[in-house]
Design a protein around this motif. Structure first.
Motif, mmCIF file in Angstrom:
data_model
loop_
_atom_site.group_PDB
_atom_site.id
_atom_site.type_symbol
_atom_site.label_atom_id
_atom_site.label_comp_id
_atom_site.label_asym_id
_atom_site.label_seq_id
_atom_site.Cartn_x
_atom_site.Cartn_y
_atom_site.Cartn_z
ATOM 1 N N ALA A 10 5.233 72.823 -51.475
ATOM 2 C CA ALA A 10 5.879 72.572 -52.746
ATOM 3 C C ALA A 10 5.087 73.712 -53.932
ATOM 4 C CB ALA A 10 5.400 71.327 -53.496
ATOM 5 N N LEU A 37 8.879 73.826 -57.857
ATOM 6 C CA LEU A 37 9.085 72.930 -58.589
ATOM 7 C C LEU A 37 9.008 74.207 -60.059
ATOM 8 C CD1 LEU A 37 6.108 70.771 -57.802
ATOM 9 C CD2 LEU A 37 7.978 71.024 -57.117
ATOM 10 N N LEU A 63 7.300 64.276 -60.332
ATOM 11 C CA LEU A 63 6.430 65.063 -59.930
ATOM 12 C C LEU A 63 6.293 64.680 -58.609
ATOM 13 C CD1 LEU A 63 4.010 66.164 -62.281
ATOM 14 C CD2 LEU A 63 5.885 67.222 -61.425
ATOM 15 N N LEU A 67 7.829 65.868 -54.692
ATOM 16 C CA LEU A 67 6.103 66.348 -53.732
ATOM 17 C C LEU A 67 6.811 66.329 -52.513
ATOM 18 C CD1 LEU A 67 3.988 66.340 -56.249
ATOM 19 C CD2 LEU A 67 5.051 68.454 -54.673
ATOM 20 N N GLN A 70 5.823 66.817 -48.367
ATOM 21 C CA GLN A 70 5.797 68.116 -48.673
ATOM 22 C C GLN A 70 3.901 68.141 -48.208
ATOM 23 O OE1 GLN A 70 7.939 70.748 -49.817
ATOM 24 N NE2 GLN A 70 8.932 69.523 -50.345
ATOM 25 N N LEU A 73 0.804 72.015 -51.507
ATOM 26 C CA LEU A 73 1.165 72.049 -52.719
ATOM 27 C C LEU A 73 -0.002 73.109 -54.023
ATOM 28 C CD1 LEU A 73 2.228 72.110 -56.377
ATOM 29 C CD2 LEU A 73 0.147 70.197 -56.115
ATOM 30 N N SER A 75 -0.479 75.977 -57.043
ATOM 31 C CA SER A 75 -0.627 75.533 -58.025
ATOM 32 C C SER A 75 -0.761 77.457 -58.719
ATOM 33 C CB SER A 75 -1.232 74.556 -58.539
ATOM 34 O OG SER A 75 -1.435 75.342 -60.589
ATOM 35 N N LEU A 88 0.417 66.347 -61.972
ATOM 36 C CA LEU A 88 0.331 67.647 -60.629
ATOM 37 C C LEU A 88 -0.183 67.194 -59.659
ATOM 38 C CD1 LEU A 88 2.819 68.823 -59.690
ATOM 39 C CD2 LEU A 88 1.133 71.157 -59.989
ATOM 40 N N ALA A 92 0.668 64.545 -55.983
ATOM 41 C CA ALA A 92 0.801 65.394 -54.699
ATOM 42 C C ALA A 92 0.017 63.944 -53.974
ATOM 43 C CB ALA A 92 -0.793 66.236 -54.550
ATOM 44 N N ALA A 95 2.390 61.073 -53.634
ATOM 45 C CA ALA A 95 2.827 62.005 -52.048
ATOM 46 C C ALA A 95 2.758 61.789 -50.640
ATOM 47 C CB ALA A 95 3.944 62.710 -52.752
ATOM 48 N N VAL A 97 1.016 64.992 -49.637
ATOM 49 C CA VAL A 97 0.553 65.795 -49.913
ATOM 50 C C VAL A 97 -0.729 66.559 -48.991
ATOM 51 C CG1 VAL A 97 0.430 68.216 -50.765
ATOM 52 C CG2 VAL A 97 2.004 66.572 -51.291
ATOM 53 N N ILE A 100 -3.784 71.248 -50.924
ATOM 54 C CA ILE A 100 -3.889 71.377 -52.685
ATOM 55 C C ILE A 100 -4.466 72.858 -52.887
ATOM 56 C CG2 ILE A 100 -3.951 71.218 -55.009
ATOM 57 C CD1 ILE A 100 -3.495 68.561 -54.231
#
Length: 303
Positions: A10, A37, A63, A67, A70, A73, A75, A88, A92, A95, A97, A100
């Motif tokens: 993502a 996103l 959000l 996610l 995923q 992530l 950014s 965010l 994550a 979700a 994730v 990051i």
């Protein structure tokens, strides 16, 4: 923690100067399933094969739903949107994730003097938050430091003003600093995602070349033979003092924070020449002096 290369990625901030380059690198590599996103009101078009998730960046549930599924992530949110990153990141975590890559992509904020500058307070807060999360959740992170962007920095007047033939040499202009092109940063992101084990819970540093402001100016002057440049010397310590006083007095002007960035980029006290880089593990080769000349020439032609 899984150390296999991540596939489902993502990306937040995909329409920005750097984000669009990262998207291009990830998409064209063919290695990932990329989901961008975007805000619910967005009408931006993206390349075929890129998935689009319209989200409310102020809603944890929105959000987290986007996610879900995923693995990583990335950014690339602009500096002014750094505060959005905490929510965010929380999404994550919710979700599931695994990795990051926050919006760093600049000076080395492991350097204590750079970390202390108010302009980077938001980024430092995110770093600390990720460190705490990594200790108690499945989340891992990678910070990417690449110095100032060489190509967009030339285009936007960071090093000097091509159009008006003006230059401010900061702290003499002799200090070599590590710089990277946008495409190099995009490649670094891709390689982090395919090398999870080597890049977990740490900062990585990349660079295209070490170059001083004076060297860049000399290349620019060669492209403008016979023309006189207005060159001024600027003390970044004075810029910092003035900026901190303006912040103290709540008299923040348009250059206040920018002058703190200049301090971090051009003063040798701020670790802006990377001695230990991760170019090899990330498959990044430094550019040559001839390459540098061509980059400066391209910036000149575009003016």
């Amino acid at each position: 923690m899984s150390h296999a290369a991540y596939k489902k990625i993502a990306l937040a901030g995909a329409t920005g100067t750097l984000g669009s380059v990262i998207l291009k690198e990830l998409h064209e590599s063919g290695l990932f399933e990329v989901t961008v996103l975007v805000r619910e009101s967005s009408v931006q078009n993206f390349p075929e094969g890129v998935k689009v998730a319209k989200v409310n960046f102020e809603s944890l549930d929105s959000l987290a739903e986007a996610l879900a599924g995923q693995e990583a992530l990335v950014s690339a949110l602009a500096t002014l949107a750094i505060s959005v990153q905490k929510l965010l990141i929380d999404a994550a975590v919710k979700a599931g994730v695994k990795r990051i890559i926050p919006s760093e992509f600049g000076v080395d904020l492991i350097n204590p003097k750079a970390r202390a500058l108010p302009v980077y307070a938001g980024k430092v807060e995110i770093q600390n938050y990720l460190g705490d999360l990594a200790a108690k959740t499945i989340i891992s992170y990678t910070l990417i430091f690449n110095g100032p962007f060489l190509d967009s920095g030339l285009a936007r007047g960071l090093f000097f003003n091509f159009k008006e033939r003006k230059a401010q040499l900061f702290d003499g202009g002799d200090q070599p600093i590590s710089v990277s092109r946008l495409a190099t940063v995009g490649k670094a992101v891709r390689r982090v995602l395919t090398h999870p084990r080597e890049t977990a819970d740490r900062a990585v540093r990349v660079k295209d070349i070490d170059v001083s402001q004076k060297q860049l100016l000399e290349l620019a002057q060669k492209l403008t033979p016979g023309e006189k440049w207005d060159v001024q010397l600027v003390d970044t310590a004075e810029l910092e003092r003035e900026a901190l006083q303006q912040i103290k007095e709540n008299n923040i002007g348009p250059l206040t924070m920018y002058n703190l960035v200049r301090r971090a980029i051009f003063s040798p006290e701020f670790g802006n020449k990377f001695e230990n880089v991760h170019n090899e593990v990330l498959g990044i080769r430094e550019i040559t002096t001839q390459d540098l000349e061509e980059i400066v020439h391209s910036a000149f032609v575009s003016k």
